[in-house]
Design a protein around this motif. Structure first.
Motif, PDB file in Angstrom:
ATOM      1  N   LEU A 139       0.842  -1.194   0.000  1.00  0.00           N
ATOM      2  CA  LEU A 139       0.000   0.000   0.000  1.00  0.00           C
ATOM      3  C   LEU A 139       0.876   1.242   0.000  1.00  0.00           C
ATOM      4  O   LEU A 139       1.771   1.375   0.844  1.00  0.00           O
ATOM      5  CB  LEU A 139      -0.831  -0.001   1.288  1.00  0.00           C
ATOM      6  CG  LEU A 139      -2.322   0.234   1.194  1.00  0.00           C
ATOM      7  CD1 LEU A 139      -2.959  -0.796   0.283  1.00  0.00           C
ATOM      8  CD2 LEU A 139      -2.930   0.156   2.592  1.00  0.00           C
ATOM      9  N   LYS A 140       0.627   2.132  -0.977  1.00  0.00           N
ATOM     10  CA  LYS A 140       1.283   3.441  -0.898  1.00  0.00           C
ATOM     11  C   LYS A 140       0.293   4.412  -0.300  1.00  0.00           C
ATOM     12  O   LYS A 140      -0.872   4.438  -0.688  1.00  0.00           O
ATOM     13  CB  LYS A 140       1.737   3.907  -2.279  1.00  0.00           C
ATOM     14  CG  LYS A 140       2.980   3.197  -2.736  1.00  0.00           C
ATOM     15  CD  LYS A 140       3.500   3.782  -4.038  1.00  0.00           C
ATOM     16  CE  LYS A 140       4.634   2.910  -4.547  1.00  0.00           C
ATOM     17  NZ  LYS A 140       4.870   3.119  -5.977  1.00  0.00           N
ATOM     18  N   VAL A 141       0.781   5.206   0.647  1.00  0.00           N
ATOM     19  CA  VAL A 141      -0.113   6.017   1.458  1.00  0.00           C
ATOM     20  C   VAL A 141       0.470   7.412   1.622  1.00  0.00           C
ATOM     21  O   VAL A 141       1.685   7.571   1.708  1.00  0.00           O
ATOM     22  CB  VAL A 141      -0.238   5.355   2.859  1.00  0.00           C
ATOM     23  CG1 VAL A 141      -1.030   6.225   3.807  1.00  0.00           C
ATOM     24  CG2 VAL A 141      -0.880   3.981   2.748  1.00  0.00           C
ATOM     25  N   THR A 142      -0.407   8.434   1.634  1.00  0.00           N
ATOM     26  CA  THR A 142       0.058   9.778   1.996  1.00  0.00           C
ATOM     27  C   THR A 142      -0.024   9.903   3.508  1.00  0.00           C
ATOM     28  O   THR A 142      -1.107   9.764   4.075  1.00  0.00           O
ATOM     29  CB  THR A 142      -0.862  10.863   1.395  1.00  0.00           C
ATOM     30  OG1 THR A 142      -1.098  10.532   0.033  1.00  0.00           O
ATOM     31  CG2 THR A 142      -0.246  12.243   1.516  1.00  0.00           C
ATOM     32  N   ILE A 193     -11.107 -11.390  -1.699  1.00  0.00           N
ATOM     33  CA  ILE A 193      -9.944 -10.529  -1.481  1.00  0.00           C
ATOM     34  C   ILE A 193      -9.956  -9.330  -2.424  1.00  0.00           C
ATOM     35  O   ILE A 193      -9.737  -8.187  -2.009  1.00  0.00           O
ATOM     36  CB  ILE A 193      -8.640 -11.343  -1.642  1.00  0.00           C
ATOM     37  CG1 ILE A 193      -8.591 -12.346  -0.494  1.00  0.00           C
ATOM     38  CG2 ILE A 193      -7.424 -10.423  -1.651  1.00  0.00           C
ATOM     39  CD1 ILE A 193      -7.267 -12.887  -0.141  1.00  0.00           C
ATOM     40  N   SER A 194     -10.261  -9.584  -3.691  1.00  0.00           N
ATOM     41  CA  SER A 194     -10.254  -8.438  -4.613  1.00  0.00           C
ATOM     42  C   SER A 194     -11.363  -7.445  -4.252  1.00  0.00           C
ATOM     43  O   SER A 194     -11.168  -6.233  -4.361  1.00  0.00           O
ATOM     44  CB  SER A 194     -10.355  -8.897  -6.070  1.00  0.00           C
ATOM     45  OG  SER A 194     -11.426  -9.775  -6.204  1.00  0.00           O
ATOM     46  N   ASP A 195     -12.500  -7.958  -3.792  1.00  0.00           N
ATOM     47  CA  ASP A 195     -13.563  -7.060  -3.309  1.00  0.00           C
ATOM     48  C   ASP A 195     -13.073  -6.216  -2.149  1.00  0.00           C
ATOM     49  O   ASP A 195     -13.320  -5.012  -2.082  1.00  0.00           O
ATOM     50  CB  ASP A 195     -14.769  -7.878  -2.820  1.00  0.00           C
ATOM     51  CG  ASP A 195     -15.697  -8.213  -3.975  1.00  0.00           C
ATOM     52  OD1 ASP A 195     -15.351  -7.835  -5.118  1.00  0.00           O
ATOM     53  OD2 ASP A 195     -16.734  -8.863  -3.728  1.00  0.00           O
ATOM     54  N   PHE A 196     -12.371  -6.873  -1.238  1.00  0.00           N
ATOM     55  CA  PHE A 196     -11.894  -6.172  -0.053  1.00  0.00           C
ATOM     56  C   PHE A 196     -10.938  -5.042  -0.441  1.00  0.00           C
ATOM     57  O   PHE A 196     -11.041  -3.921   0.047  1.00  0.00           O
ATOM     58  CB  PHE A 196     -11.193  -7.153   0.893  1.00  0.00           C
ATOM     59  CG  PHE A 196     -10.693  -6.519   2.152  1.00  0.00           C
ATOM     60  CD1 PHE A 196     -11.554  -6.336   3.239  1.00  0.00           C
ATOM     61  CD2 PHE A 196      -9.390  -6.085   2.271  1.00  0.00           C
ATOM     62  CE1 PHE A 196     -11.097  -5.740   4.409  1.00  0.00           C
ATOM     63  CE2 PHE A 196      -8.921  -5.481   3.431  1.00  0.00           C
ATOM     64  CZ  PHE A 196      -9.789  -5.312   4.505  1.00  0.00           C
ATOM     65  N   VAL A 197     -10.034  -5.356  -1.365  1.00  0.00           N
ATOM     66  CA  VAL A 197      -9.069  -4.343  -1.802  1.00  0.00           C
ATOM     67  C   VAL A 197      -9.804  -3.199  -2.493  1.00  0.00           C
ATOM     68  O   VAL A 197      -9.576  -2.016  -2.200  1.00  0.00           O
ATOM     69  CB  VAL A 197      -8.020  -4.959  -2.752  1.00  0.00           C
ATOM     70  CG1 VAL A 197      -7.100  -3.869  -3.318  1.00  0.00           C
ATOM     71  CG2 VAL A 197      -7.193  -6.005  -2.015  1.00  0.00           C
ATOM     72  N   SER A 256      -8.721   0.532  -1.153  1.00  0.00           N
ATOM     73  CA  SER A 256      -8.441   1.605  -2.125  1.00  0.00           C
ATOM     74  C   SER A 256      -9.196   2.873  -1.796  1.00  0.00           C
ATOM     75  O   SER A 256      -8.784   3.965  -2.180  1.00  0.00           O
ATOM     76  CB  SER A 256      -8.832   1.178  -3.546  1.00  0.00           C
ATOM     77  OG  SER A 256      -8.418  -0.124  -3.770  1.00  0.00           O
ATOM     78  N   THR A 257     -10.296   2.717  -1.112  1.00  0.00           N
ATOM     79  CA  THR A 257     -11.168   3.866  -0.889  1.00  0.00           C
ATOM     80  C   THR A 257     -10.782   4.686   0.339  1.00  0.00           C
ATOM     81  O   THR A 257     -11.347   5.730   0.587  1.00  0.00           O
ATOM     82  CB  THR A 257     -12.625   3.388  -0.722  1.00  0.00           C
ATOM     83  OG1 THR A 257     -12.633   2.396   0.301  1.00  0.00           O
ATOM     84  CG2 THR A 257     -13.159   2.815  -2.012  1.00  0.00           C
ATOM     85  N   ILE A 258      -9.830   4.184   1.104  1.00  0.00           N
ATOM     86  CA  ILE A 258      -9.437   4.915   2.311  1.00  0.00           C
ATOM     87  C   ILE A 258      -8.726   6.210   1.918  1.00  0.00           C
ATOM     88  O   ILE A 258      -7.874   6.213   1.025  1.00  0.00           O
ATOM     89  CB  ILE A 258      -8.491   4.061   3.186  1.00  0.00           C
ATOM     90  CG1 ILE A 258      -9.215   2.806   3.670  1.00  0.00           C
ATOM     91  CG2 ILE A 258      -7.950   4.856   4.375  1.00  0.00           C
ATOM     92  CD1 ILE A 258      -8.304   1.782   4.323  1.00  0.00           C
ATOM     93  N   ILE A 268      -2.806   5.852  -1.902  1.00  0.00           N
ATOM     94  CA  ILE A 268      -2.509   6.283  -3.268  1.00  0.00           C
ATOM     95  C   ILE A 268      -2.626   5.121  -4.252  1.00  0.00           C
ATOM     96  O   ILE A 268      -3.199   5.239  -5.312  1.00  0.00           O
ATOM     97  CB  ILE A 268      -1.082   6.868  -3.365  1.00  0.00           C
ATOM     98  CG1 ILE A 268      -0.940   8.027  -2.371  1.00  0.00           C
ATOM     99  CG2 ILE A 268      -0.756   7.318  -4.775  1.00  0.00           C
ATOM    100  CD1 ILE A 268       0.504   8.406  -2.091  1.00  0.00           C
ATOM    101  N   SER A 269      -2.070   3.982  -3.868  1.00  0.00           N
ATOM    102  CA  SER A 269      -2.144   2.833  -4.774  1.00  0.00           C
ATOM    103  C   SER A 269      -2.006   1.533  -3.996  1.00  0.00           C
ATOM    104  O   SER A 269      -1.530   1.522  -2.858  1.00  0.00           O
ATOM    105  CB  SER A 269      -1.034   2.912  -5.826  1.00  0.00           C
ATOM    106  OG  SER A 269       0.210   2.646  -5.191  1.00  0.00           O
ATOM    107  N   THR A 270      -2.432   0.428  -4.615  1.00  0.00           N
ATOM    108  CA  THR A 270      -2.280  -0.896  -4.003  1.00  0.00           C
ATOM    109  C   THR A 270      -1.675  -1.849  -5.028  1.00  0.00           C
ATOM    110  O   THR A 270      -1.847  -1.659  -6.230  1.00  0.00           O
ATOM    111  CB  THR A 270      -3.641  -1.491  -3.559  1.00  0.00           C
ATOM    112  OG1 THR A 270      -4.410  -1.757  -4.748  1.00  0.00           O
ATOM    113  CG2 THR A 270      -4.395  -0.560  -2.640  1.00  0.00           C
TER     114      THR A 270
END
Lengths: 159, 395
Positions: free
Chosen positions: A66-69, A113-117, A122-124, A128-130
């Motif tokens: 996970l890339k995060v600001t 799992i893909s639903d969870f992502v 992704s919506t948090i 920035i990216s997963t």
């Protein structure tokens, strides 16, 4: 790691009496040491090492980068703690290098799992990216080999 | 037709098969035996050592080495002996690298023992000494150590067996099968007996790395003893390198120059790949050895406590990886006990009398096995004892 911790890490079901024999200490000494380790937060709990692939072959484990600001003041902490709340999330780690948070998730199947992502991670805000990696086979966990049977190759050799 | 009995010498034919061997032959024929009889580590050779061997093979270092071993290895052995037992040996002519500790024992005996020479053998002990003395036309003289002395050799026991013909004392500590060790305080009176004599000590220290709570002491480190000691050690036990077949002997040059000739003619030089790997063992693997020692120690404490609690009194061993519990309370001989145990419970341990008559009434149990296996074995031995008890009460 102390010998006591090594023994418990391998088998947390050992009783204080057994540990006392193995370590050459009194039962009371072992009890005191464990209490101290629990109090100081070295020991967080006593879990069971489960080979999930054997227990349920359909389960899927994914490792997500996970890339995060980072946020003002709290940095990565708030996002990490937020993600850690989900039951499906087994571990959350702040990493140096190409991404920020490393997350392990276990799900019933790929779709879960893909639903969870897609829907939760992704919506948090701040994510920035997963990048999702699916686990193919687990060879070793917590220092214990999962794939090899104990196999004694020593023969009956003697003079 | 050729008559093989006339070909093979009387001497070779008269050598008895070892008591361990005979017992293994029984256990080997059965399936699913939990075998606590083996005298080799269950750990793998540390990865650094194996890696070194792979590199050596890639670089095609596969020719003979110097007869007495790679100089680099002899230097490492010299450094190792200095730092572990505090004795300095000259790599050039006081150390020979051998094919396991076994060859070193054979060499020392062959070079020093002849017709009529008496060799003192401290029992219970490893099974190879007496047959090798016999092959050299010497006479093996047994010194029986006792449980009440923790299976240590005492000066009085030694003195009693010394005659004008005594030429050699084989001192096997840390001891297989009892796990006994000899501390500096235990060795001093022995050294005192030997100092004025012309008796050479063969100190078999193959288990020296495996002591618990006390450091190993070599008799060679006592005043005046280096000149009358052939020190034997190797890589099999401490570094879990049994199959690499590598050991060494260190001792006075006037003896070693002759030993070297036997080694040259019989062996040429010890395995080259193993020798390179052994340098890595001595120089880089202290931590790996310590890890194994810690693990053995845990198992040792478990077994001593477990045997005592199921009613087989067990002396507390301080070295090697064996415990030596007494089975006298069962009324069975060691052989009967072990045979019934393997037939009835499929657990293999070695009868104590395989290591000398004074081992009768004991069994040797190796803890070169995982704690899980040991627990399972103790459970089965406990059941066996219960069966025996019922049997006795039924009568």
């Amino acid at each position: 790691m102390t010998q006591l911790l090594e023994l418990l890490a391998k088998n947390s079901r050992l009783s204080n009496a057994e540990l006392a024999i193995l370590l050459g200490k009194s039962e009371q000494e072992v009890a005191d040491e464990i209490e101290q380790l629990e109090k100081s937060g070295v020991i967080k709990g006593y879990t069971t090492l489960i080979d999930r692939a054997v227990e349920n072959p359909n389960l899927v484990t994914a490792y997500i980068e996970l890339k995060v600001t980072p946020m003002a003041e709290s940095g990565f902490d708030d996002i990490a703690k937020f993600i850690a709340q989900y039951d499906a999330v087994k571990s959350v780690t702040l990493m140096s290098g190409a991404y920020d948070l490393g997350i392990t998730i276990i799900g019933e199947n790929l779709r879960v799992i893909s639903d969870f992502v897609a829907r939760h991670l992704s919506t948090i805000d701040g994510v920035i990216s997963t990048a999702t990696h699916f686990e193919l086979k687990n060879y070793k966990e917590n220092g214990i080999l999962l794939c090899d049977e104990e196999n004694d190759e020593r023969g009956f050799v003697s003079p | 037709m050729i008559d093989y009995d006339k070909i093979v010498t009387e001497k070779a034919r008269s050598i008895k098969p070892s008591g361990i061997r005979k017992f293994f032959d029984i256990a080997q024929q059965m399936d699913g035996v939990l075998n606590l009889g083996v005298g080799e580590p269950d750990f793998f050779t540390p990865w650094k050592i194996r890696q070194k061997a792979i590199t050596v093979l890639e670089k095609i270092k596969t020719s003979y080495t110097a007869n007495s071993g790679l100089l680099d290895l002899r230097r490492s052995i010299s450094g190792y002996l200095d730092r572990t037992v505090g004795v300095k040996y000259e790599p050039k002519d006081e150390i020979i690298v051998t094919v396991g500790g076994s060859e070193a024992i054979d060499l020392a005996i062959r070079a020093c023992i002849g017709e009529g020479d008496e060799v003192l053998i401290v029992e219970p002990c490893f099974v190879c000494y007496a047959p090798m003395v016999q092959l050299a036309n010497g006479t093996a003289v047994t010194i029986e150590t006792k449980l009440e002395n923790n299976f240590k050799l005492t000066a009085a026991e030694l003195k009693e067996k010394i005659t004008p013909r005594t030429k050699m004392l084989i001192l096997p500590y840390p001891n297989n099968p009892t796990g006994a060790i000899m501390t500096r305080e235990d060795l001093e009176p022995i050294a005192e007996v030997l100092r004025d004599t012309n008796i050479i000590v063969v100190s078999d220290e193959i288990y020296s790395a495996l002591t618990y709570g006390k450091d190993h002491c070599s008799i060679a480190s006592l005043d005046g003893m280096k000149e009358r000691t052939i020190l034997i050690n190797g890589f099999s036990k401490g570094y879990a390198m049994t199959g690499w077949r590598l050991g060494f002997l260190a001792g006075p040059q006037p003896i070693l120059q002759h030993i070297l000739k036997i080694h040259q003619y019989a062996i040429m030089s010890s395995p080259t790949v193993s020798q390179y790997a052994a340098v890595t063992a001595l120089e880089e693997c202290d931590a790996d050895v310590q890890k194994m020692v810690d693990e053995y120690n845990i198992r040792r404490r478990y077994l001593v406590s477990a045997f005592n609690s199921i009613g087989l009194p067990c002396f507390e061993p301080e070295g090697a990886f064996y415990v030596f519990p007494s089975i006298k309370s069962t009324g069975l001989t060691s052989k009967e006990f072990c045979e019934r145990l393997v037939y009835e419970k499929r657990v293999a341990v070695v009868p104590g009398d395989a290591f000398g008559e004074c081992g009768e009434g004991f069994i040797r149990v190796s803890y070169a096995y995982s704690l899980r296996n040991l627990k399972q074995a103790v459970k089965l031995i406990g059941e066996f004892l219960d069966d025996l008890k019922k049997e006795r009460e039924g009568k």
